[in-house]
Design an enzyme around this catalytic site. Structure first.
Site, mmCIF file in Angstrom:
data_model
loop_
_atom_site.group_PDB
_atom_site.id
_atom_site.type_symbol
_atom_site.label_atom_id
_atom_site.label_comp_id
_atom_site.label_asym_id
_atom_site.label_seq_id
_atom_site.Cartn_x
_atom_site.Cartn_y
_atom_site.Cartn_z
ATOM 1 N N GLU A 1 -6.688 -7.589 -0.564
ATOM 2 C CA GLU A 1 -7.186 -7.663 0.812
ATOM 3 C C GLU A 1 -8.684 -7.364 0.790
ATOM 4 O OE1 GLU A 1 -4.953 -5.133 3.452
ATOM 5 O OE2 GLU A 1 -3.036 -5.736 2.605
ATOM 6 N N GLU B 1 0.811 -1.229 0.000
ATOM 7 C CA GLU B 1 0.000 0.000 0.000
ATOM 8 C C GLU B 1 0.838 1.269 0.000
ATOM 9 O OE1 GLU B 1 -3.004 -0.047 3.056
ATOM 10 O OE2 GLU B 1 -4.310 -1.286 1.841
HETATM 11 C C1 GAL Z 1 -4.422 -2.455 4.961
HETATM 12 C C2 GAL Z 1 -3.001 -2.984 5.075
HETATM 13 C C3 GAL Z 1 -2.947 -4.245 5.882
HETATM 14 C C4 GAL Z 1 -3.765 -4.096 7.133
HETATM 15 C C5 GAL Z 1 -5.177 -3.768 6.755
HETATM 16 C C6 GAL Z 1 -6.103 -3.667 7.940
HETATM 17 O O1 GAL Z 1 -4.400 -1.083 4.750
HETATM 18 O O2 GAL Z 1 -2.445 -3.231 3.806
HETATM 19 O O3 GAL Z 1 -1.602 -4.523 6.222
HETATM 20 O O4 GAL Z 1 -3.212 -3.108 7.929
HETATM 21 O O5 GAL Z 1 -5.184 -2.537 6.089
HETATM 22 O O6 GAL Z 1 -7.405 -3.364 7.541
#
Ligand code: GAL
Length: 630
Positions: free
Chosen positions: A315, A144
């Site tokens: 994610e 990110e």
């Molecule tokens: C994203 C990040 C992850 C984790 C996640 C939690 O922004 O890439 O590592 O922190 O959020 O929601």
């Protein structure tokens, strides 16, 4: 192509004796991919040049032998503490001049040469070690970019880098002075070495100075990523991916994406609704446990463009997150709906974040597919259901959309540098146009600002583009398109051009006056709607299609037309209805929360509402999905 599911996993967080069981449970849940490694630098290299790869070798073996394909992330978002002793000045510096310290993550400045070399070094070592490992089927660079507001750093390294970048770009201080208009307030320079970053000035810094700094900062992200790609590419042909964010405009994702094989993004629909999207209290209450119905789709369509057709969810929110002001749990069904919506927009893979909720550290309140005690969390069963459904449904393909929406990162920076009205935000404007398309049931392709061919689209929307690229300017001349507000009203140096814009052949309309307005004051239109936030006064001979009640043109033009303000939602709907009528598209006027997406073979219907909705005679349960062959 068969769509797949995956999950993010942190073997370094768990005792080694649970890895095999975890891997088997992932396979049993129908998951094909597992992403690992992206925060594990302190375990790979506990001290400078002392490496411990054995645990990672074993984790890869265990996961791979269970049948999982691995995405290996470079760990550069979390440099270990010793790195600061080696490079004490590697930290980013905030706009107030304060270093952004160790103790969380992303504590580095993209301009710092020493850290850039460290990033290349660890990437090279990983690529060398795992180049022929058959389980590693994809790579992820860093994690990110931009997260936690980290694109722009006001460090010494950034100052030096910016000065060099300016020298390359302008060649002489005189050329820079002309481009920036530095005669105003005696801001002229006679040496690039005298130019500071545009922070800590007495009053607002000069807009082109800010815009160039934002361009420079974006270029540093592009370069940082490219360096990792070069290292990985020297050793393997496996696809290289980065996981982008939602509503993040501080760097040019199209440029980063040009160096990668696949784009991916991290989708947290409920977190985003409360954390970073505008909307009335009622709207936010209605979609509290589902997320804004258009936000996911917008980013799916954006990242499909960034990935030149190939994109993933890296994610996917599985339950409550920890980082928004309020963190409700999703309605049952949403972990399935979100995955299907991604697939309907062309995603190859959806990875849930994360496998097991961690009982320690910053994200201990963030749900996973498993609870901290390893029992199933609610989203696990939904992932299993999706994996079964994927197996049953044939490849649905990705269709070219009817509507193009141009999205430009540079315009986002321009309006950040020179908002002129507190509510003018490029993402917000483009998203308002996108949402109107979605209410109409239209399929949208988001396209880059250097697009040179719009001929495959029924119509194009290009709101808020500060300056048109030559290819787009040419493509617009024979397109059915709506441009504006604020489109092509500036030069590339963020000054007012002569002749004043827009300057597109075939459109005789010129913006001669601009006003911005507080949120509770609108400019009424003759069609009953209003302009909010922003309105422009036009001159010219193009036909007037719509007027404000105070007698000015609100939309002027023929096939190509200019929109002289920021429409409220009702006006966007009317504008799209007219465009649809003109080009022969159906304007669906969907019920609140119901959204459709056509693939090559199927129409998908998503119900973001909590209650069942009926559409075309079919009842779709709240938080439910329906699909049928076209
Ligand atoms: C994203 C990040 C992850 C984790 C996640 C939690 O922004 O890439 O590592 O922190 O959020 O929601």
């Amino acid at each position: 192509m068969k769509r797949t599911l995956g999950v993010c996993y942190y073997p370094e967080h768990w005792p080694e004796d649970v890895w095999a069981d975890d891997a088997q449970r992932m396979v049993d849940a129908g998951l094909s991919w597992v992403r690992i490694g992206e925060f594990a630098w302190s375990r790979m290299e506990p001290a400078p040049d002392q490496f411990e790869w054995d645990w990672l070798d074993r984790a890869i073996e265990v996961l791979g032998n269970a049948g999982l394909k691995i995405i290996l992330g470079t760990p550069t978002a979390t440099p270990p503490r010793w790195m600061l002793d080696k490079h004490p000045d590697m930290l980013a510096v905030d706009e107030q001049g304060r270093p952004r310290g160790f103790g969380s993550r992303r504590h580095y400045c993209f301009s710092h040469r020493g850290y850039r070399d460290e990033s290349k070094r660890i990437t090279r070592l990983m690529a060398q070690r795992y180049e022929s490992n058959k389980h590693i089927q994809a790579w992820q660079t860093d994690n990110e970019y931009a997260c936690h507001d980290t694109t722009r750093s006001y460090s010494y390294a950034a100052t030096e880098g910016f000065q060099n970048w300016l020298a390359q770009k302008y060649q002489s201080p005189a050329a820079l002075n002309r481009a920036w208009g530095n005669v105003f307030w005696s801001m002229e320079y006679d040496d690039f070495a005298d130019i500071d970053l545009p922070n800590l000035t007495v009053t607002e810094p000069n807009h082109p100075h800010v815009l160039d700094f934002y361009r420079y900062s974006s270029d540093m992200v592009v370069d940082f990523n490219r360096e990792q790609v070069t290292e990985i590419r020297a050793h393997t042909d496996a696809p290289i991916i980065h996981n982008y964010m939602g509503r993040e405009t501080s760097f040019d994702h199209f440029k980063v994406g040009a160096d990668l094989d696949i784009a991916s993004w991290d989708s947290y629909p409920i977190g985003f609704l409360s954390d970073r999207l505008e909307g009335s209290q009622d709207h936010k209450r209605r979609f509290l446990r589902q997320g804004e119905p258009d936000n996911q789709a917008f980013h799916h369509d954006l990242y499909r463009a960034v990935g030149r057709g190939r994109w993933w969810i890296m994610e996917q929110q599985p339950g409550p997150v920890n980082w928004a002001p309020y963190n409700p749990a999703p309605l049952p069904g949403m972990a399935r709906l979100w995955a299907w919506e991604a697939f309907a927009h062309g995603a190859e893979t959806v990875c849930y974040f994360r496998w097991r909720q961690a009982p320690f550290a910053q994200e201990q309140m963030h749900a996973g597919l498993l609870r901290p005690d390893s029992a199933d969390a609610p989203a696990l069963a939904e992932a299993l259901q999706v994996s079964r459904e994927i197996n049953d449904l044939p490849d649905v393909g990705t269709a070219k959309a009817d509507v193009a929406l141009v999205f430009d990162y540079e315009s986002a920076w321009a309006w950040e540098a020179q908002p002129q009205g507190a509510d003018f935000d490029q993402f917000r404007l483009a998203f308002a146009a996108y949402r109107a398309c979605r209410r109409a049931g239209l399929n949208v392709d988001i396209v880059a600002p250097d697009t040179d061919d719009l001929s495959g689209y029924k119509f194009t929307l290009a709101p808020g583009l500060m300056h048109l690229s030559d290819p787009l300017r040419a493509a617009l001349t024979d397109a059915t398109a709506l441009i504006g507000p604020r489109t092509d009203t500036k030069s590339e140096h963020l000054s007012i051009p002569t002749p004043m814009g827009p300057n597109v052949d075939g459109l005789d309309a010129t913006v001669v006056l601009t006003e911005s307005l507080p949120p509770d004051v609108g400019v009424p239109l003759e069609n009953g709607g209003q302009f909010l936030h922003w309105r422009e006064v036009l001159e010219g001979d193009a036909p007037v299609r719509l007027k404000t009640t105070d007698g000015h043109a609100a939309i002027m033009g023929d096939k190509l037309r200019y929109l002289a303000g920021w429409p409220d939602d009702a006006t966007w709907d009317l504008i799209l209805r007219d465009l649809c009528n003109e080009v022969g598209l159906t304007h669906h006027n969907l019920p609140d929360g119901l959204r459709i997406r056509d693939t090559q073979t199927h129409r998908f219907v998503f119900n973001y509402a909590p209650e069942p909705l009926i559409w075309n005679g079919v009842e779709i349960p709240g938080a439910g999905v329906h699909w049928a062959a076209l």
